[in-house]
Design an enzyme around this catalytic site. Structure first.
Site, PDB file in Angstrom:
ATOM      1  N   SER A 167       0.820  -1.209   0.000  1.00 34.21           N
ATOM      2  CA  SER A 167       0.000   0.000   0.000  1.00 34.21           C
ATOM      3  C   SER A 167       0.854   1.258   0.000  1.00 34.21           C
ATOM      4  CB  SER A 167      -0.921  -0.005   1.225  1.00 34.21           C
ATOM      5  OG  SER A 167      -0.173  -0.174   2.416  1.00 34.21           O
ATOM      6  N   GLY A 206       3.886   1.528  -1.551  1.00 38.99           N
ATOM      7  CA  GLY A 206       4.683   1.679  -2.766  1.00 38.99           C
ATOM      8  C   GLY A 206       5.218   0.349  -3.247  1.00 38.99           C
ATOM      9  N   ASP A 266       3.157  -2.770  14.292  1.00 37.25           N
ATOM     10  CA  ASP A 266       2.680  -3.529  13.132  1.00 37.25           C
ATOM     11  C   ASP A 266       3.425  -4.854  13.000  1.00 37.25           C
ATOM     12  OD1 ASP A 266       1.022  -4.023  10.986  1.00 37.25           O
ATOM     13  OD2 ASP A 266       2.241  -2.902   9.548  1.00 37.25           O
TER      14      ASP A 266
END
Length: 536
Positions: free
Chosen positions: A191, A193, A341
């Site tokens: 998302s 790149g 994350d």
């Protein structure tokens, strides 16, 4: 990395169905954390409604919302049921036990009926946005090189021995173009790149991320450079350098210029100058063997399965390495870092199958959250891995990474995705699936069969340790989760068990190689033992 704004996006749905979906979900999660009876059922219910919150951003068209018209009634009943578990006398609970069990089954079934709908209604007018969730549910095949031979995992080493020195450099645009042969080999699409394979003039293979140039991803770029440039650890991906080109003259910015423009910090911003960066490039060491997400998703019947796929010993070594990286972030980095994350797509492997934690674009310094107590951070993370408490409060804590690591542990044990679609079509959260089997004493039923159809006695003991630890990691309330240092100790024990000779006595279990006390503040041991029976 996917931005999760489920409770906020729920406002859009609320306007269409006339119900405060986000508010109800938040109330259910808060009530579940305070439950005194039926805690397991309350936690399972809270996880189910959080799945709805995380899927809501993919449903915004009026036509798609119509099937959710009665969702509010179901959530109200769920909230009432969870609140009823917060405090009643023993006699009342005994009388109502059967009735409550029936109500839990009914509410779970109704929530599941909505989860079945999401993969269908999300198609309405949302082709572009669907990619974000279906990259998790149905991963795309990705081109990657053949796996390297299985190495002999190295002996466990202490944190200090795993800290590696490295420097970064500023690359020119011409160097980037030459290294990638004009961007001709794509190795990943995300998302933020594209990632390209490249080779520097000195022969080193590299991964070059070309980040999208918009305000949100510029902030991620700044954060990753600022944080990753200060981290030096065996199990954290190595940053080699960067390239920032401005539109005025396409000259790379110096580090001092980046700081002045606010490109190297998320928390202190100077007034923006007229020129905006046109190209944002990060250069990493090349990870030859891909991601844990891809390796665990390998075809069950393939004859070319990776070493990680077919070896419990290597899987334990992977979890141990990742936990040590997180321990370094929480207990030894200055200031401490919360990754925010942790997921199997952000665990990558070099040519020797050494795991590295990657993607620090969402990370924050935990001292910022302590010093500015009560300051909320935008809830970010990947579907299926986000800490329910963080999703509800927007206050990041190190325990949020612990929760995400627990989900990764379940992935390693089961070989399933963090979010997957069951045969009946229900969108299922892996912790719910795994915990149900663990609490029923059916550990064997949930294990991935690819490493071994029947684990050895030592392997089974190791898998019990990991399952028990993962169960603690995904507790609904952060205060009930273990610290990362305690998790490292448990995973060291699990790894040692997989290294034991099968002829040894399974009853002679080793103590954790670590003591129960760790000097770093906030990293003490607090994991209580819990019985875990063998499956049938």
């Amino acid at each position: 990395m996917a931005l999760l704004t489920g409770l906020g996006q729920a406002a859009t749905v609320a306007q269409l169905v006339g119900v405060d979906i986000g508010g109800l979900i938040s109330m259910i999660v808060q009530a579940a954390r305070m439950a005194r009876q039926n805690r397991s059922e309350c936690e399972q219910l809270a996880r189910r409604v959080l799945m709805i919150a995380q899927l809501l951003p993919h449903v915004q068209e009026p036509e798609a919302v119509q099937p959710l018209a009665e969702l509010g009634d179901t959530l109200r009943e769920a909230h009432e049921l969870v609140v009823s578990c917060q405090g009643r006398n023993a006699a009342y609970q005994l009388v109502m036990a059967g009735r409550q069990a029936e109500r839990f089954r009914d509410v779970h079934s109704r929530i599941d009926s909505y989860l079945i709908l999401f993969p269908v209604i999300s198609h309405i007018g949302m082709t572009r946005r669907l990619g974000r969730i279906y990259n998790v549910l149905v991963p795309e095949d990705s081109s990657r090189v053949d796996p390297s031979p299985l190495p002999q995992p190295q002996e466990s080493t202490e944190v200090a021995q795993e800290v590696l020195p490295h420097g970064t450099q500023q690359f020119t645009w011409a160097e980037i173009v030459a290294a990638t042969n004009n961007f001709d080999t794509v190795i990943a699409r995300g998302s933020s790149g594209m990632v390209y394979k490249g080779r520097l003039d000195d022969g080193r293979e590299v991964a070059i991320k070309h980040i999208k140039n918009d305000e949100y991803w510029r902030e991620d770029f700044s954060t990753e450079l600022h944080i990753l440039s200060r981290l030096q650890h065996k199990h954290i991906i190595r940053l080699l350098g960067s390239c920032v080109i401005v539109s005025k003259d396409k000259c790379p910015l110096t580090t001092r210029q980046k700081i002045k423009k606010g490109l190297l910090t998320r928390w202190r911003k100077e007034p923006e100058e007229p020129e905006e960066p046109e190209r944002l490039i990060i250069v990493y060491e090349y990870m030859e063997n891909g991601t844990l997400h891809d390796l665990l998703g390998s075809d069950q019947g393939s004859s070319m399965l990776s070493p990680v796929t077919v070896s419990w010993k290597l899987r334990m070594d992977v979890l141990l390495g990742v936990s040590r990286a997180i321990e370094y972030l929480h207990c030894h980095a200055h200031p401490p870092i919360i990754h925010r994350d942790i997921n199997s797509s952000n665990i990558v492997f070099d040519a020797s199958w050494v795991p590295r934690v990657a993607d620090f674009g969402s990370s924050v310094a935990s001292d910022v959250t302590r010093e500015e107590e009560g300051v909320e951070c935008e809830a970010v993370g990947t579907l299926g891995y986000v800490d329910p408490e963080y999703h509800d409060t927007f206050l990041p804590k190190p325990a949020a990474d612990v929760y995400s690591l627990g989900v990764v542990m379940f992935e390693v044990l089961t070989g399933k995705r963090a979010v997957f679609i069951e045969e009946k079509g229900t969108v299922t959260h892996l912790p719910n699936f795994a915990i149900t089997l663990i609490e029923a004493g059916n550990l064997g039923e949930m294990l991935d069969r690819r490493p071994s159809p029947e684990p050895t006695p030592w392997e089974l003991q190791a898998l019990k340790h990991v399952a028990r630890t993962a169960r603690h990691c995904v507790k609904l309330s952060s205060k009930d989760r273990p610290t990362i240092s305690d998790i490292v100790g448990k995973l060291e024990m699990a790894y040692e068990l997989t290294c034991r000779d099968e002829s040894g006595s399974v009853d002679e279990l080793p103590d954790s190689p670590r003591g129960s006390n760790v000097s770093s503040a906030g990293c003490q041991s607090d994991l209580e033992p819990e019985a875990l029976e063998d499956g049938p």
